[in-house]
Design a protein around this motif. Structure first.
Motif, PDB file in Angstrom:
ATOM      1  N   GLU A 167      14.723   9.683  29.655  1.00 42.79           N
ATOM      2  CA  GLU A 167      16.090  10.141  29.434  1.00 42.79           C
ATOM      3  C   GLU A 167      16.874  10.175  30.743  1.00 42.79           C
ATOM      4  O   GLU A 167      17.995   9.665  30.833  1.00 42.79           O
ATOM      5  CB  GLU A 167      16.050  11.532  28.778  1.00 42.79           C
ATOM      6  CG  GLU A 167      17.422  12.105  28.442  1.00 42.79           C
ATOM      7  CD  GLU A 167      17.848  13.223  29.382  1.00 42.79           C
ATOM      8  OE1 GLU A 167      18.926  13.781  29.167  1.00 42.79           O
ATOM      9  OE2 GLU A 167      17.111  13.518  30.354  1.00 42.79           O
ATOM     10  N   ARG A 177      20.047   7.677  31.923  1.00 43.93           N
ATOM     11  CA  ARG A 177      21.363   8.257  32.226  1.00 43.93           C
ATOM     12  C   ARG A 177      21.819   7.891  33.637  1.00 43.93           C
ATOM     13  O   ARG A 177      22.984   7.556  33.857  1.00 43.93           O
ATOM     14  CB  ARG A 177      21.336   9.773  32.042  1.00 43.93           C
ATOM     15  CG  ARG A 177      21.176  10.200  30.585  1.00 43.93           C
ATOM     16  CD  ARG A 177      21.111  11.712  30.438  1.00 43.93           C
ATOM     17  NE  ARG A 177      22.397  12.338  30.708  1.00 43.93           N
ATOM     18  CZ  ARG A 177      22.581  13.663  30.697  1.00 43.93           C
ATOM     19  NH1 ARG A 177      21.556  14.480  30.428  1.00 43.93           N
ATOM     20  NH2 ARG A 177      23.771  14.162  30.952  1.00 43.93           N
ATOM     21  N   LYS A 233      22.735   4.214  33.696  1.00 40.16           N
ATOM     22  CA  LYS A 233      24.032   4.003  33.037  1.00 40.16           C
ATOM     23  C   LYS A 233      25.182   4.349  33.974  1.00 40.16           C
ATOM     24  O   LYS A 233      26.227   3.687  33.977  1.00 40.16           O
ATOM     25  CB  LYS A 233      24.083   4.866  31.769  1.00 40.16           C
ATOM     26  CG  LYS A 233      25.248   4.577  30.847  1.00 40.16           C
ATOM     27  CD  LYS A 233      25.107   5.399  29.569  1.00 40.16           C
ATOM     28  CE  LYS A 233      26.276   5.136  28.622  1.00 40.16           C
ATOM     29  NZ  LYS A 233      26.162   5.942  27.378  1.00 40.16           N
ATOM     30  N   SER A 234      24.997   5.369  34.806  1.00 37.27           N
ATOM     31  CA  SER A 234      26.056   5.783  35.732  1.00 37.27           C
ATOM     32  C   SER A 234      26.305   4.729  36.810  1.00 37.27           C
ATOM     33  O   SER A 234      27.346   4.724  37.450  1.00 37.27           O
ATOM     34  CB  SER A 234      25.694   7.111  36.393  1.00 37.27           C
ATOM     35  OG  SER A 234      24.763   6.919  37.447  1.00 37.27           O
ATOM     36  N   ARG A 250      21.772  18.584  38.383  1.00 42.95           N
ATOM     37  CA  ARG A 250      21.199  18.933  37.082  1.00 42.95           C
ATOM     38  C   ARG A 250      20.250  20.124  37.198  1.00 42.95           C
ATOM     39  O   ARG A 250      20.129  20.915  36.258  1.00 42.95           O
ATOM     40  CB  ARG A 250      20.480  17.729  36.470  1.00 42.95           C
ATOM     41  CG  ARG A 250      20.065  17.987  35.040  1.00 42.95           C
ATOM     42  CD  ARG A 250      19.602  16.752  34.313  1.00 42.95           C
ATOM     43  NE  ARG A 250      19.189  17.089  32.968  1.00 42.95           N
ATOM     44  CZ  ARG A 250      18.695  16.228  32.087  1.00 42.95           C
ATOM     45  NH1 ARG A 250      18.584  14.943  32.416  1.00 42.95           N
ATOM     46  NH2 ARG A 250      18.325  16.614  30.883  1.00 42.95           N
ATOM     47  N   LEU A 304      27.231  12.914  34.725  1.00 45.73           N
ATOM     48  CA  LEU A 304      26.067  12.110  34.348  1.00 45.73           C
ATOM     49  C   LEU A 304      26.264  11.652  32.906  1.00 45.73           C
ATOM     50  O   LEU A 304      26.423  12.478  32.007  1.00 45.73           O
ATOM     51  CB  LEU A 304      24.794  12.959  34.461  1.00 45.73           C
ATOM     52  CG  LEU A 304      23.455  12.246  34.347  1.00 45.73           C
ATOM     53  CD1 LEU A 304      23.299  11.175  35.423  1.00 45.73           C
ATOM     54  CD2 LEU A 304      22.307  13.251  34.450  1.00 45.73           C
ATOM     55  N   PRO A 305      26.319  10.348  32.657  1.00 43.60           N
ATOM     56  CA  PRO A 305      26.645   9.877  31.305  1.00 43.60           C
ATOM     57  C   PRO A 305      25.629  10.353  30.271  1.00 43.60           C
ATOM     58  O   PRO A 305      24.427  10.439  30.551  1.00 43.60           O
ATOM     59  CB  PRO A 305      26.590   8.349  31.442  1.00 43.60           C
ATOM     60  CG  PRO A 305      26.700   8.070  32.892  1.00 43.60           C
ATOM     61  CD  PRO A 305      26.077   9.238  33.597  1.00 43.60           C
ATOM     62  N   ALA A 306      26.133  10.648  29.089  1.00 44.67           N
ATOM     63  CA  ALA A 306      25.246  10.979  27.976  1.00 44.67           C
ATOM     64  C   ALA A 306      24.698   9.673  27.385  1.00 44.67           C
ATOM     65  O   ALA A 306      25.293   8.613  27.547  1.00 44.67           O
ATOM     66  CB  ALA A 306      26.006  11.759  26.909  1.00 44.67           C
ATOM     67  N   LEU A 307      23.567   9.775  26.723  1.00 46.59           N
ATOM     68  CA  LEU A 307      23.015   8.612  26.028  1.00 46.59           C
ATOM     69  C   LEU A 307      23.678   8.486  24.678  1.00 46.59           C
ATOM     70  O   LEU A 307      24.002   9.473  24.024  1.00 46.59           O
ATOM     71  CB  LEU A 307      21.499   8.762  25.865  1.00 46.59           C
ATOM     72  CG  LEU A 307      20.694   8.816  27.179  1.00 46.59           C
ATOM     73  CD1 LEU A 307      19.216   8.959  26.873  1.00 46.59           C
ATOM     74  CD2 LEU A 307      20.942   7.572  28.016  1.00 46.59           C
TER      75      LEU A 307
END
Length: 204
Positions: free
Chosen positions: A64, A68, A71-72, A93, A200-203
């Motif tokens: 996970e 994330r 993706k960022s 986080r 932080l991008p969500a999935l």
């Protein structure tokens, strides 16, 4: 990444808190049921054994976070900026989810799935930075450099958990010092380490 149903997610979240607090060997089914707020039978229906549950939680957490962070980086080309952001994502986080940070701090260097979370993205970006002249270290030092990045990040996560530093202070100082150790100019390292950190991008 495996999709968990709501009950499994609840059990995994409870397990993460207990593992972070007690370690793996000190957690039993009764503890888990109480922490998750479910019946013991529900635990037996969803958990093969405590050790297997730990492996599942570690693997899920690793995948996970890796997805994330990756993706960022979609629109970031500079390996130094990616590294600075990656370090700060973990430290921020930890501030936002202390039990998540405590779990990583306790197990990241001893569990292969969690080590992979640190090593896979860092390896790509460090090699890219080295080949592009952004960093200065010998390629045979790569494993030590990755260990330095992971250890520095985990150390600063611990400072945040203990309330010794804010996530901004710990994140920026760690990112700056890591970049400087890799050969990035001091002023440039400081600039990259203190730029506004995006969410932080969500999935999906």
């Amino acid at each position: 990444m495996e999709v968990l149903n709501p009950v499994q997610r609840r059990i995994h979240q409870a397990a993460l808190r207990l593992f972070a607090e007690k370690g793996v060997s000190q957690v039993n089914i009764s503890d888990l049921a109480q922490e998750a707020g479910v019946a013991r039978g529900t635990i037996y229906n969803n958990v093969e054994n405590i050790e297997q549950l730990f492996r599942q939680v570690a693997s899920q957490l690793s995948k996970e976070m890796h997805l994330r962070v990756s993706k960022s980086f979609a629109d970031l080309q500079d390996p130094a900026e990616r590294l600075a952001n990656g370090i700060r994502f973990f430290i921020r986080r930890t501030h936002e989810e202390p039990q998540w940070g405590a779990f990583l701090n306790r197990f990241a260097m001893s569990d292969s799935a969690l080590r992979e979370m640190f090593y896979s993205q860092a390896t790509t970006d460090l090699l890219s930075g080295l080949q592009g002249g952004r960093y200065r270290f010998r390629q045979d030092q790569l494993v030590v450099v990755i260990s330095l990045v992971a250890s520095a990040t985990l150390g600063s996560m611990f400072l945040v958990i203990e309330g010794l530093k804010t996530w901004r202070e710990a994140g920026s100082d760690t990112a700056e010092l890591v970049l400087r150790s890799l050969g990035v100019d001091e002023a440039e390292a400081r600039r990259l380490a203190t730029t506004e950190l995006p969410p932080l991008p969500a999935l999906d």
